[in-house]
Motif scaffolding. Structure first.
Motif, PDB file in Angstrom:
ATOM      1  N   VAL A 166     -66.980   1.007 -52.658  1.00 31.23           N
ATOM      2  CA  VAL A 166     -67.079   0.708 -53.722  1.00 31.23           C
ATOM      3  C   VAL A 166     -69.229   0.649 -53.659  1.00 31.23           C
ATOM      4  CG1 VAL A 166     -67.187  -1.926 -54.565  1.00 31.23           C
ATOM      5  CG2 VAL A 166     -65.408  -1.139 -54.148  1.00 31.23           C
ATOM      6  N   ALA A 172     -62.934   0.165 -49.270  1.00 29.14           N
ATOM      7  CA  ALA A 172     -63.313  -0.400 -50.274  1.00 29.14           C
ATOM      8  C   ALA A 172     -65.028  -1.003 -49.474  1.00 29.14           C
ATOM      9  CB  ALA A 172     -63.292  -1.481 -50.651  1.00 29.14           C
ATOM     10  N   TYR A 175     -60.543   3.911 -53.197  1.00 28.83           N
ATOM     11  CA  TYR A 175     -61.482   2.366 -53.416  1.00 28.83           C
ATOM     12  C   TYR A 175     -60.717   1.092 -53.455  1.00 28.83           C
ATOM     13  CZ  TYR A 175     -64.173   4.933 -56.490  1.00 28.83           C
ATOM     14  OH  TYR A 175     -65.357   5.651 -56.803  1.00 28.83           O
ATOM     15  N   GLU A 184     -58.399   6.422 -58.594  1.00 24.26           N
ATOM     16  CA  GLU A 184     -57.099   5.565 -57.240  1.00 24.26           C
ATOM     17  C   GLU A 184     -57.006   7.101 -56.275  1.00 24.26           C
ATOM     18  OE1 GLU A 184     -56.890   4.642 -53.549  1.00 24.26           O
ATOM     19  OE2 GLU A 184     -58.279   3.191 -54.587  1.00 24.26           O
TER      20      GLU A 184
END
Length: 401
Positions: free
Chosen positions: A46, A42, A38, A76
């Protein structure tokens, strides 16, 4: 008599109360472990998290699975193999998850496949593309949702023959995904396009491209066709430099993933029109189930879906269906329920092929076009993955299980 009945009911109530903890324990949620990059990726991950969150909320609103709610414990993974396996171990040993899913980078996916095999826990690779995950490093505990590199490259190479291009250049990020895609292209272009040759190869470090030097090296070789595997900021810099220097003019360009909104939107009006790409034209797909997904996603997140959104949504619903078929979250039952399973997804039927645990999910193939101030896909078709999968003989030749 009334007094006796009251006492008896009070006693029964006390007995039920004493038994309540065991009843509650039976209704504990089914825990799923999820890990992804993440922080480092991203743009894709995301929206992917949004997709699985939407699916999770919908499933739990309808009562969950097997009478229990689903719970996703997300972590993560640091975009490194060491962090990913450490986090995966924590999810299994501390959180007690029933299975693992996720990861983005292909090298991390390979490490997770090995972890799953060692720990004897199911791992569903939602996003990594390297063939190794379901081929050379494949095992009975590891399953993959997306079409792998060989499948997606095969869809693009189908378009190469008509172009007449024989002199080809390759540009790919220098890590597992890029190397795997390049090898698949070399093999397939020479099989399907007689006389094709690779005249130059460039492998910039992931996230560290020197676009000027890369484009210059390609220019000097004077290729007729270019096979591109770059994505993210590397892709943006490559396209900008290539457009400036006219690299793409008159060349056939085949490009993995570039039609996915994650990587297309940042190009804005610099989109290289005419490239043949795999992607996700979400706004042009008219199937009712897919439109319902898009509407729900936009309503919840006030944003348009990316391919990551679709994958996150699909994988959690496929896990739900698997658990229902298995009748429990037991690993062996889940494996049996996944092998050769057919799923009715928002993009149509998908099968998890039993010989390699690779799904038949396909990809959208079309051309890039500038639409107003941004890019999009045109003349696209959805290519079902079944026709592009490695043969049974190819699978058996490399898998060790």
């Amino acid at each position: 008599m009334a007094k006796f009945s009251t006492i008896r009911w009070l006693a029964l109530g006390a007995a039920l109360a004493l038994g309540a903890p065991s009843i509650q324990a039976q209704q504990a949620p089914i825990k799923l472990g999820e890990l992804n990059s993440y922080a480092r990726q991203a743009a894709f991950t995301v929206p992917y998290r949004n997709g699985w969150q939407l699916a999770l909320d919908e499933i739990n609103a309808k009562g969950g699975v097997l009478g229990r709610k689903l719970e996703i414990v997300s972590r993560e993974d640091g975009a490194t193999t060491g962090d990913a396996t450490r986090v995966a171990d924590e999810l299994v040993s501390r959180e007690g998850v029933s299975l693992l899913f996720g990861s983005f980078l292909s090298n991390v996916g390979v490490a997770m496949a090995d972890f799953a095999n060692q720990k004897k826990i199911v791992y569903i690779a939602a996003e990594p593309l390297t063939d190794a995950i379901t081929m050379a490093q494949g095992n009975r505990y590891t399953f993959r949702i997306r079409p792998n590199n060989t499948m997606q490259v095969g869809m693009l190479v189908d378009q190469a023959k008509a172009s007449g291009a024989k002199r080809w250049a390759i540009v790919a990020p220098n890590y597992e995904y890029g190397q795997s895609a390049a090898q698949a292209f070399k093999r397939l272009i020479q099989e399907r396009v007689p006389g094709a040759e690779i005249v130059v190869e460039q492998y910039p470090a992931l996230g560290k491209i020197e676009a000027g030097a890369t484009v210059s090296a390609l220019e000097q070789a004077k290729p007729e066709g270019i096979f591109n595997v770059l994505f993210g900021p590397d892709l943006t810099q490559f396209v900008r430099e290539g457009n400036t220097r006219g690299l793409f003019e008159g060349a056939t360009v085949l490009s993995l993933l570039t039609g996915e909104p994650e990587w297309l939107l940042p190009l804005k009006d610099e989109v290289p029109a005419g490239w043949t790409v795999t992607g996700y034209p979400w706004d042009q797909i008219t199937e009712p189930k897919h439109k319902a997904f898009v509407d729900a996603y936009r309503a919840k997140f006030n944003d348009t879906p990316r391919l990551g959104s679709l994958l996150g949504y699909m994988v959690v619903y496929m896990i739900r269906d698997t658990l229902e078929r298995a009748g429990s979250a037991d690993t062996e039952a889940v494996i049996k329920a996944l092998e050769d399973a057919k799923f009715d997804t928002v993009i149509g039927p998908v099968t998890m092929r039993g010989i390699d645990n690779q799904s038949t999910m396909g990809a959208w193939v079309g051309r890039l076009a500038l639409k107003g101030s941004t890019g999009g896909m045109t003349d696209w078709t959805y290519k079902d993955g079944t026709s592009f999968m490695p043969t049974e003989a190819e699978v058996k030749a490399v898998r060790k299980d």
